[in-house]
Design an enzyme around this catalytic site. Structure first.
Site, PDB file in Angstrom:
ATOM      1  N   CYS A 168       0.836  -1.200   0.000  1.00  0.00           N
ATOM      2  CA  CYS A 168       0.000   0.000   0.000  1.00  0.00           C
ATOM      3  C   CYS A 168       0.872   1.253   0.000  1.00  0.00           C
ATOM      4  O   CYS A 168       1.302   1.718   1.060  1.00  0.00           O
ATOM      5  CB  CYS A 168      -0.941  -0.010   1.203  1.00  0.00           C
ATOM      6  SG  CYS A 168      -2.038   1.409   1.241  1.00  0.00           S
ATOM      7  N   CYS A 171      -0.581   4.126   1.937  1.00  0.00           N
ATOM      8  CA  CYS A 171      -0.443   4.003   3.398  1.00  0.00           C
ATOM      9  C   CYS A 171       0.994   4.295   3.841  1.00  0.00           C
ATOM     10  O   CYS A 171       1.206   4.955   4.852  1.00  0.00           O
ATOM     11  CB  CYS A 171      -0.755   2.582   3.876  1.00  0.00           C
ATOM     12  SG  CYS A 171      -2.160   1.780   3.137  1.00  0.00           S
ATOM     13  N   ASP A 172       1.955   3.758   3.133  1.00  0.00           N
ATOM     14  CA  ASP A 172       3.318   3.707   3.663  1.00  0.00           C
ATOM     15  C   ASP A 172       4.348   4.553   2.912  1.00  0.00           C
ATOM     16  O   ASP A 172       5.455   4.764   3.403  1.00  0.00           O
ATOM     17  CB  ASP A 172       3.824   2.247   3.639  1.00  0.00           C
ATOM     18  CG  ASP A 172       2.987   1.341   4.530  1.00  0.00           C
ATOM     19  OD1 ASP A 172       2.449   1.840   5.539  1.00  0.00           O
ATOM     20  OD2 ASP A 172       2.862   0.143   4.229  1.00  0.00           O
TER      21      ASP A 172
END
Ligand code: NAP
Length: 350
Positions: A168, A171-172
């Site tokens: 992701c 997300c990261d």
């Protein structure tokens, strides 16, 4: 006696549905998933995909600030073991999920830590069978079991999850370990293009490793990626191993050619992003609910969480392969709760 509402799943959709149905005095039961090695390997432990990520910066309500003191007071002491040490930079995925779980508990939600492995939606009340062998009857069911990211299945991917391996980018990607460093994205679909493009905001260079000589992605997204000076495709190429060590995490990848068995290559990268699709967690529903061609639950009415069985509702990524965000999952969890509440009232199950 049959439960009023059983919610299967414990990601943002499940907890939002629980908070709403609990506040509507429907006394919900959440089956949050079992803590098993099988679930750990598949990425389907309780609390869902967010519990596998680090900082969450795009969920409204958690500005970058020191939330440590707030979290200390908000979460029950016995659940603190599941939370990351708080770094003082926003909220982490596991923390956000514990907060949602706690909020559902605060309104009286009951929780069973078990997996639903079989359902019978052909009779009413519906019957759910769990891994531990329990049978639960329900007047209404909200399925919120989410999806899991696909990985290639290498042991080295598993070894470096949360240490440079992710599925992701949104997300990261902004984490310090990826900044101004070369990264690799695996896959050739729209997700791979989107992830690679997103990662160029932070990375010095992004390789897209694809097993064929043409992307599956839509033309517009493939062209955009190929025009990006920071992106370099590696055609006809397969990741053989993620390289790294305990201290540094990911330090590179070993690639092999999909067409020349003698060709191998190593790339120095500090991050590895799998973008080879997701699999919805719907195995236990086969033959019971209408699924789409990709295995996701089909919503049967626009703007509603209705499924092919009256009284069974679906929320979150298990019915959405397009948006796949915590906030959209939570929103549809709320919708499913309201749909279930209204359906129960209309049927006279007060
Ligand atoms: P996808 O379209 O199924 O693409 C998966 C990619 O991963 C394919 O290129 C596939 O290679 C590759 N792959 C699969 N298994 C692999 C393996 N074992 N080893 C190596 N490569 C492997 O999945 P997606 O990109 O996640 O997209 C899912 C859906 O969401 C699509 O409908 C997409 O259009 C949509 N989406 C849209 C947007 C947008 O419009 N902004 C963004 C993201 C996703 P092959 O090509 O060789 O099969």
């Amino acid at each position: 006696m049959a439960e009023h509402v059983v919610i299967i799943g414990s990601g943002p959709a499940g907890w939002a549905a629980a908070i709403y149905t609990a506040r509507a005095s429907l006394d919900p039961l959440v089956i949050e998933g079992a803590i098993t090695e099988d679930n750990r390997l598949k990425g389907t432990l309780p609390l869902g995909q967010l519990a596998l990520t680090t900082e969450v910066e795009n969920y409204p309500g958690f500005p970058i600030a020191n939330l440590g003191a707030y979290l200390a007071g908000a979460i029950a002491p016995e659940r603190k073991q599941y939370m990351a040490d708080h770094s003082g930079h926003g909220v982490s995925g596991p923390e956000l999920m514990e907060l949602m779980r706690q909020q559902a508990v605060n309104f009286g939600t009951r929780i069973v830590t078990d997996d639903v492995i079989d359902v019978d939606f052909s009779k009413h009340p519906f019957r759910l069978t769990t891994l531990e062998g329990k049978t639960i009857e329900a007047l209404a069911v909200i399925v919120a079991t989410g999806a899991r990211a696909n990985y290639l299945g290498l042991d080295s991917e598993e070894q470096f999850k949360n240490a440079g391996v992710s599925a992701c980018a949104v997300c990261d990607g902004a984490l310090p370990r990826f900044r101004n460093k070369p990264l690799v994205v695996v896959g050739g679909g729209d997700s791979a293009m989107e992830e690679a493009g997103y990662l160029t905001k932070f990375a010095s260079k992004v390789y897209i490793v694809h097993r064929r000589d043409k992307f599956r992605a839509s033309k517009i997204m493939a062209d955009r990626a190929l025009k990006n000076p920071k992106i370099e495709p590696k055609w006809n190429t397969i990741v053989d191993e993620v390289l790294g060590n305990e201290k540094a995490g990911v330090t590179g990848v070993r690639l092999k050619s999909a067409i020349d068995p003698h060709h191998q290559e190593e790339l120095d990268v500090s991050g590895y992003f799998a973008a080879i699709g997701h699999t919805p967690n719907t195995d236990f529903l086969k033959g019971q609910l209408k699924l789409n061609e990709k295995g996701y639950i089909a919503w049967t009415t626009p703007q509603r969480t209705y499924t092919s069985v009256e009284g069974v509702f679906a929320a979150g990524d298990v019915a959405d392969d397009y948006y796949r965000q915590a906030i959209t999952a939570a929103g549809s969890g709320c919708m499913a709760a309201l749909d279930a509440e209204r359906w129960l009232a209309a049927k006279g199950f007060e």
